[in-house]
Scaffold this motif. Structure first.
Motif, short mmCIF file in Angstrom:
data_model
loop_
_atom_site.label_atom_id
_atom_site.label_comp_id
_atom_site.label_asym_id
_atom_site.label_seq_id
_atom_site.Cartn_x
_atom_site.Cartn_y
_atom_site.Cartn_z
N PRO A 96 13.78 9.58 4.38
CA PRO A 96 12.60 8.79 4.73
C PRO A 96 12.67 7.41 4.09
O PRO A 96 13.16 7.26 2.97
N PRO A 97 12.22 6.37 4.76
CA PRO A 97 12.24 5.03 4.16
C PRO A 97 11.38 4.99 2.91
O PRO A 97 10.35 5.66 2.82
N ALA A 98 11.83 4.20 1.93
CA ALA A 98 11.13 4.13 0.65
C ALA A 98 10.22 2.91 0.60
O ALA A 98 10.59 1.83 1.07
N PHE A 99 9.03 3.10 0.03
CA PHE A 99 8.06 2.02 -0.11
C PHE A 99 7.50 2.05 -1.52
O PHE A 99 7.54 3.06 -2.22
N MET A 100 6.96 0.91 -1.95
CA MET A 100 6.31 0.81 -3.25
C MET A 100 5.12 -0.13 -3.12
O MET A 100 5.21 -1.17 -2.47
N SER A 101 4.01 0.25 -3.74
CA SER A 101 2.77 -0.53 -3.64
C SER A 101 2.60 -1.39 -4.88
O SER A 101 2.78 -0.93 -6.00
N ALA A 102 2.24 -2.65 -4.66
CA ALA A 102 1.95 -3.58 -5.75
C ALA A 102 0.53 -3.33 -6.25
O ALA A 102 -0.29 -2.69 -5.58
N PRO A 103 0.20 -3.81 -7.45
CA PRO A 103 -1.15 -3.63 -7.97
C PRO A 103 -2.24 -4.19 -7.06
O PRO A 103 -3.38 -3.71 -7.09
N ASN A 104 -1.92 -5.20 -6.24
CA ASN A 104 -2.93 -5.77 -5.35
C ASN A 104 -3.11 -4.96 -4.07
O ASN A 104 -3.86 -5.35 -3.18
N GLY A 105 -2.39 -3.83 -3.96
CA GLY A 105 -2.54 -2.97 -2.80
C GLY A 105 -1.55 -3.21 -1.69
O GLY A 105 -1.43 -2.39 -0.77
N ARG A 106 -0.80 -4.30 -1.74
CA ARG A 106 0.18 -4.59 -0.70
C ARG A 106 1.39 -3.66 -0.84
O ARG A 106 1.86 -3.41 -1.95
N THR A 107 1.87 -3.15 0.27
CA THR A 107 2.99 -2.21 0.27
C THR A 107 4.27 -2.94 0.67
O THR A 107 4.29 -3.73 1.61
N PHE A 108 5.36 -2.64 -0.06
CA PHE A 108 6.64 -3.29 0.18
C PHE A 108 7.69 -2.24 0.51
O PHE A 108 7.75 -1.16 -0.10
N TYR A 109 8.52 -2.56 1.50
CA TYR A 109 9.62 -1.70 1.89
C TYR A 109 10.81 -1.93 0.97
O TYR A 109 11.16 -3.08 0.69
N LEU A 110 11.41 -0.86 0.48
CA LEU A 110 12.59 -0.97 -0.37
C LEU A 110 13.84 -0.97 0.50
O LEU A 110 14.31 0.08 0.94
N GLY A 111 14.34 -2.16 0.80
CA GLY A 111 15.50 -2.28 1.67
C GLY A 111 16.74 -1.63 1.09
O GLY A 111 16.85 -1.43 -0.13
N THR A 112 17.69 -1.32 1.94
CA THR A 112 18.85 -0.52 1.53
C THR A 112 19.79 -1.25 0.58
O THR A 112 20.23 -0.70 -0.42
N SER A 113 20.13 -2.50 0.88
CA SER A 113 21.12 -3.23 0.08
C SER A 113 20.49 -4.26 -0.85
O SER A 113 21.21 -5.00 -1.52
N SER A 114 19.19 -4.31 -0.92
CA SER A 114 18.48 -5.31 -1.71
C SER A 114 18.71 -5.11 -3.21
O SER A 114 18.60 -3.99 -3.72
#
Length: 691
Positions: free
Chosen positions: A127-145
């Motif tokens: 499943p794709p990985a995501f992480m939420s910032a303290p301000n509530g915005r969700t960010f996608y964890l890209g594969t090669s980033s």
């Protein structure tokens, strides 16, 4: 001869150990010999025979021919070797295979393939990985980033140590480091019209941009830009304030301020007033299409400035817009000089390759799929008065193509971590090897104190070593998981394959080379603190240097002072006002402390990075429970075998990574990857319950 007169049937397949020792193997999984000795039993499927029909082989050959025929087309002369198309008629026909195995062997091999297909690259599968910032915005964890890789390693270590998810309050997220002073809405008031510098001051800023960026990217056409600048300062400035050129002018001033006045004012980056005003004046894309060359140059400037201030998503968006306008104009084609004129074709070529390189780099840093296939790129290299500029652009393009290859093979979605991963790594290293000698000979890098360092050579070498790290670091991630899940078997698993261990060593040595190059630039005042690419280099290499000793303490023997040098580079960038470097260093500090806690079994206390190197570089007194952990030194509370702390006399004796590898040496490492290694990785994943 058995007692009943029957001849004992010899197994049609033998494990690797029995085959090497030339002893009888029972053929079972595990075999009787390995079971008695409690050893890992590995079967090399390369030697297994399979049952296939002649019709099946013919069908595969026909499918390959149809695919090759459909993909046949002209390729850019500057495309990399792996994109070259070969006409099917130029290939030799592969003769059909006869029956060469038993049905039982076929079933056994099929079971292995089914099991193998369930093992996946943890950085690009599931499943794709995501992480939420303290301000509530969700960010996608890209594969090669690089950013995402650090998040994954930090989350893994934090989960192992605290049995809890990683808190995000102290972590850096996109668009949180700096404040631009404008919310991006046209209805919201922005800054007043910034004061335009005097002519001589403007020339100083433009020259700074040319020195810092001109060797890497084409941001403006000097003849046309300077002609308009002359007109602007000749008293016709007000009439030009509503033109595209004026927007371009403001963006160049923003870069100039960033280079000569790097100190941020609070949370506002240098030159932001010019940048925001340019964004406010930026028209609808339809107006940019009317002047595609100037429009794409403007979009490149916006994308690069956004990348400098850690607005990665916005940067990727703007370079994507530039890519589409350029393609609509046909800049990706072999534009005819006789129809369009020499000047236009030359300028379009410079613009296209700048967009191409930035798009490849920014897409990789986002961990996203590449936007264009190289088969459709036919643009010729522009000509420069200085041949070295043409050569540096060509090398820059080739490195960008390797980045794209690594992203599309090793980091392919649901890519398998064993056979496919190692074979993809082998292919990527072969492409990298093709550049090693050319890079060394055409762009020599002299880091001794008595020699000057070429900024363009340094940049290309940094890119080269980042390609190696990008291709090999998933192995370090896998072994870090093994270290956490099965610490007592980690080194045994690592030592099971010298070739895989050499790949990891290559990754670590490239991290060392990056730190060495950046230290050389730092000593001569050439460290780039506004453009983001030196920061990315030190960031990604420091992560590797932190993971190495956590996986294998023998790494300490060859990595004594590299962390100290890396943190000194971070300190230099922070002193020059780079707020992104401050947050990145803080995250690495948190990772360092967490890894030490994972190894020692104790929850680490918070320790500022600056205190790390005020300690003597000796092991702490075991009698003192409050001894401060030393980076790069494993605390004595870690229960390793004494024999493992001593350097292994056979460790990597077959490969010398003390200097930059030649093409032949890299190919030797790549060619050493055999089916035994792919089989071993497969078994390691199963035995240690990685997934």
């Amino acid at each position: 001869m058995a007692g009943n007169g029957r001849v004992t049937k010899r197994s049609s397949n033998a494990c690797v150990r029995c085959r090497r020792q030339k002893i009888k193997c029972s053929g079972s999984q595990p075999c009787d010999g390995c079971s008695k000795r409690k050893l890992s039993c590995i079967f090399n499927d390369r030697d297994q025979k399979i049952l296939v029909t002649r019709g099946y082989i013919l069908e595969l050959q026909q499918k390959i021919a149809r695919i090759e025929q459909s993909e046949k087309g002209q390729v850019s002369p500057f495309s990399s070797n792996f994109d070259t198309q070969i006409d099917p008629k130029d290939r030799e026909d592969v003769p059909p295979l006869e029956r060469i195995s038993t049905p039982e062997e076929h079933d056994e091999d099929q079971n292995l393939e089914d099991l193998d297909s369930e093992l996946a690259n943890p950085l690009s599968s599931g499943p794709p990985a995501f992480m939420s910032a303290p301000n509530g915005r969700t960010f996608y964890l890209g594969t090669s980033s690089n950013w995402s890789f650090t998040r994954r390693v930090l989350s893994l270590a934090h989960q192992h140590l605290y049995q809890d998810t990683l808190p995000t309050e102290t972590l850096i997220f996109d668009e949180t480091t700096y404040e631009l002073g404008w919310d991006g809405l046209r209805t919201s008031p922005g800054p007043d019209v910034p004061v335009v510098p005097t002519r001589d001051h403007t020339m100083y800023l433009i020259n700074a941009v040319q020195f810092r960026c001109g060797q890497l990217y084409h941001l403006f056409e000097e003849g046309e830009f300077m002609s308009s600048l002359q007109q602007f300062y000749s008293g016709d400035g007000k009439s030009m304030a509503n033109s595209l050129w004026y927007i371009h002018f403001l963006l160049i001033l923003a870069f100039g301020k960033g280079f000569v006045q790097p100190k941020a004012q609070g949370k506002k980056p240098p030159g932001v007033c010019y940048f925001v005003k340019a964004l406010q004046l930026l028209p609808d894309p339809t107006a940019l299409y009317r002047d595609p060359m100037l429009g794409t140059e403007i979009l490149c400037c916006i994308a690069l400035y956004y990348q400098c201030v850690d607005y990665r998503t916005s940067a990727h968006n703007y370079i994507g817009q530039a890519m589409r306008i350029a393609m609509a104009q046909g800049m990706h084609t072999s534009m005819p000089v006789e129809d369009l004129g020499h000047d236009m074709v030359q300028r379009c070529g410079k613009i296209w390759w700048t967009i191409y390189i930035l798009d490849r780099e920014m897409t990789s840093l986002m961990g996203l799929p590449q936007s264009i296939n190289d088969r459709y790129v036919q643009t010729q290299l522009p000509t420069f008065a200085d041949l070295s500029e043409t050569m540096s652009l060509g090398m820059h393009i080739k490195l960008s193509q390797i980045i794209a290859e690594v992203n599309s093979t090793i980091y392919v979605v649901n890519g398998r971590i064993n056979r496919t991963f190692l074979l993809s790594t082998k292919s990527a290293l072969a492409s990298i090897a093709g550049l090693a000698d050319e890079l060394r000979e055409s762009f020599p890098l002299h880091l001794d104190p008595g020699s000057g360092v070429s900024r363009i050579s340094a940049y290309l070498h940094l890119q080269y070593h980042q390609c190696i790290i990008l291709a090999t670091r998933p192995l370090l991630f896998c072994f870090l998981k093994i270290r956490f899940e099965s610490p007592e078997n980690c080194l045994e698993s690592l030592d099971a394959s010298r070739n895989v261990r050499n790949l990891m060593q290559m990754c670590l040595e490239s991290a060392q080379h990056i730190i060495s190059i950046l230290s050389g630039l730092q000593s001569q005042g050439l460290l780039e603190t506004f453009l983001p690419f030196d920061l990315e280099s030190v960031f990604v290499s420091t992560i590797i240097l932190l993971m190495g000793p956590a996986i294998d303490p023998r790494v300490l023997e060859s990595h004594p002072n590299w962390l100290e040098k890396a943190y000194a580079i971070f300190e230099e960038m922070i002193r020059d006002g780079n707020q992104v470097a401050k947050f990145r260093r803080s995250e690495l500090q948190q990772l360092h402390e967490t890894l030490i806690g994972c190894l020692s079994g104790d929850q680490p206390r918070h320790l500022p990075v600056s205190e790390f190197f005020q300690q003597p570089n000796i092991l702490p007194d075991p009698a003192s429970s409050s001894a401060t952990p030393i980076p790069g030194v494993i605390p004595q509370s870690v229960r390793y075998d004494d024999a493992l702390l001593r350097p292994d006399p056979d460790f990597d004796v077959e490969c010398d990574f003390s200097t930059m590898l030649t093409s032949a040496e890299i190919m030797a490492v790549a060619d050493s990857i055999e089916s035994y290694d792919t089989e071993w990785v497969s078994n390691a994943m199963i035995e240690h319950s990685i997934w």
